[in-house]
Design a protein around this motif. Structure first.
Motif, PDB file in Angstrom:
ATOM      1  N   ILE A 155      15.386   7.428 -38.124  1.00 21.76           N
ATOM      2  CA  ILE A 155      16.667   6.524 -38.498  1.00 21.76           C
ATOM      3  C   ILE A 155      16.553   5.324 -39.166  1.00 21.76           C
ATOM      4  O   ILE A 155      15.724   4.791 -38.483  1.00 21.76           O
ATOM      5  CB  ILE A 155      17.812   6.688 -37.129  1.00 21.76           C
ATOM      6  CG1 ILE A 155      17.599   8.231 -36.536  1.00 21.76           C
ATOM      7  CG2 ILE A 155      19.238   5.954 -37.524  1.00 21.76           C
ATOM      8  CD1 ILE A 155      19.285   9.237 -37.559  1.00 21.76           C
ATOM      9  N   ASN A 177      17.091   8.595 -42.811  1.00 22.88           N
ATOM     10  CA  ASN A 177      18.388   9.129 -42.195  1.00 22.88           C
ATOM     11  C   ASN A 177      19.481   7.679 -41.954  1.00 22.88           C
ATOM     12  O   ASN A 177      18.929   7.048 -41.415  1.00 22.88           O
ATOM     13  CB  ASN A 177      18.043   9.784 -41.365  1.00 22.88           C
ATOM     14  CG  ASN A 177      16.847  10.810 -42.048  1.00 22.88           C
ATOM     15  OD1 ASN A 177      17.485  11.620 -43.117  1.00 22.88           O
ATOM     16  ND2 ASN A 177      15.462  11.441 -41.274  1.00 22.88           N
ATOM     17  N   SER A 178      20.495   8.668 -41.635  1.00 25.13           N
ATOM     18  CA  SER A 178      21.350   7.948 -40.730  1.00 25.13           C
ATOM     19  C   SER A 178      22.261   9.073 -39.640  1.00 25.13           C
ATOM     20  O   SER A 178      22.379   9.991 -39.653  1.00 25.13           O
ATOM     21  CB  SER A 178      22.191   6.921 -41.382  1.00 25.13           C
ATOM     22  OG  SER A 178      23.320   7.970 -42.112  1.00 25.13           O
ATOM     23  N   VAL A 179      22.864   7.991 -38.934  1.00 23.80           N
ATOM     24  CA  VAL A 179      23.725   8.633 -38.145  1.00 23.80           C
ATOM     25  C   VAL A 179      25.051   9.255 -38.247  1.00 23.80           C
ATOM     26  O   VAL A 179      25.514  10.244 -37.539  1.00 23.80           O
ATOM     27  CB  VAL A 179      24.038   8.234 -36.554  1.00 23.80           C
ATOM     28  CG1 VAL A 179      25.157   6.849 -36.461  1.00 23.80           C
ATOM     29  CG2 VAL A 179      24.617   8.114 -35.475  1.00 23.80           C
TER      30      VAL A 179
END
Length: 292
Positions: A4, A10-12
């Motif tokens: 993340i 990547n992200s939430v």
């Protein structure tokens, strides 16, 4: 490990959080940093009221954190807020378990982590507005028990009103939980354990007090509830005609599998409830009923 950002690309952001909510949070950040109206927005199609969106998606006090982050770090701000909420869940549960049971530091830490990292909290990071209730819930139960035993009302009223203000949708479910927990507490702890002052007709008087102060908590949150009702009155409250007839939605044996690790299926209506809080719970539940 999940890479993340800033540890990867990547992200939430996922599902509705990526497609819908994050744009509301961007607008809330703009309102906090640049000013504007929380009641009406010209950025909606042809303009429209904004309080309904605030009431459902953006009434969390944690959203003030968005103002700290620059505009190009909105996804990071969302991740930070989710981590803050989950950390706060552990903190408030730790306060509750220490005040009421005092099992010792290590047990308090373990139980707090189980509560904060339950499957509901992890999965619903994609619905951040549904997490605040778990932050205030232990404080509300602490206040409820104080109201029953010592007739102290302030903590219960404040925490219940914060839950309803943060999200009325989860708030009404918490109100149902209050009623259920009251009967559990009165049956599980009898005599001086819940009535140290030896009050006459303690059960009925406690029930009346809780009903009155619950109504007061709802009334304090009325400015949010009324804003939501006003928004829904434009037609969303007639969007569907739900059937409230009780019926079984799943097999009991299938439900028991949700207490095991990695039991996530889907967030859609056909999915089973998220009840996992750690394998220790599976071990302790039968012990609870066997222990005198």
């Amino acid at each position: 490990c999940m890479e993340i950002h800033p540890f990867g690309n990547n992200s939430v952001l996922m599902l509705d959080l990526q497609a819908q909510y994050i744009y509301y949070y961007e607008e809330i950040r703009n309102l906090l940093t640049e000013g504007g109206s929380f009641l009406y927005s010209w950025k909606r199609t042809l303009g429209g009221e904004f309080m309904g969106i605030i009431a459902y998606y953006g009434a969390s006090l944690y959203n003030f954190i968005f103002a700290i982050f620059p505009e190009n770090m909105t996804a990071d701000a969302m991740m930070f807020i989710n981590l803050m909420k989950i950390g706060s869940m552990g903190l408030t549960f730790g306060i509750y378990i220490h005040k009421t049971r005092n099992p010792g530091e290590m047990k308090t830490l373990a139980l707090s982590c189980m509560y904060a990292l339950c499957s509901y909290a992890v999965v619903q990071t994609l619905d951040p507005m549904w997490l605040d209730a778990l932050v205030y819930l232990p404080l509300m139960i602490l206040g409820l028990e104080s109201l029953i035993k010592e007739r102290k009302v302030l903590l219960y009223i404040i925490s219940l009103s914060l839950i309803i203000m943060a999200n009325y949708y989860i708030g009404y479910m918490v109100c149902i939980y209050v009623a259920a927990y009251f009967f559990f507490y009165m049956l599980a702890f009898k005599g001086s354990a819940n009535n140290p002052r030896n009050e006459r007709a303690h059960f009925s008087r406690s029930f009346i007090r809780i009903a009155l102060f619950s109504a007061l908590g709802v009334a304090i949150a009325a400015f949010v509830i009324l804003g939501a009702y006003y928004s829904l009155s434009f037609g969303k409250n007639t969007f569907s005609s739900p059937n409230f007839t009780p019926k079984a939605k799943f097999e009991v044996l299938d439900f028991l599998t949700k207490f095991l690790p990695g039991a996530y299926d889907t967030v859609r209506p056909e999915g089973l409830p998220f009840v996992y809080t750690g394998l220790l719970t599976v071990i302790l539940v039968p012990i609870f009923f066997l222990s005198k």
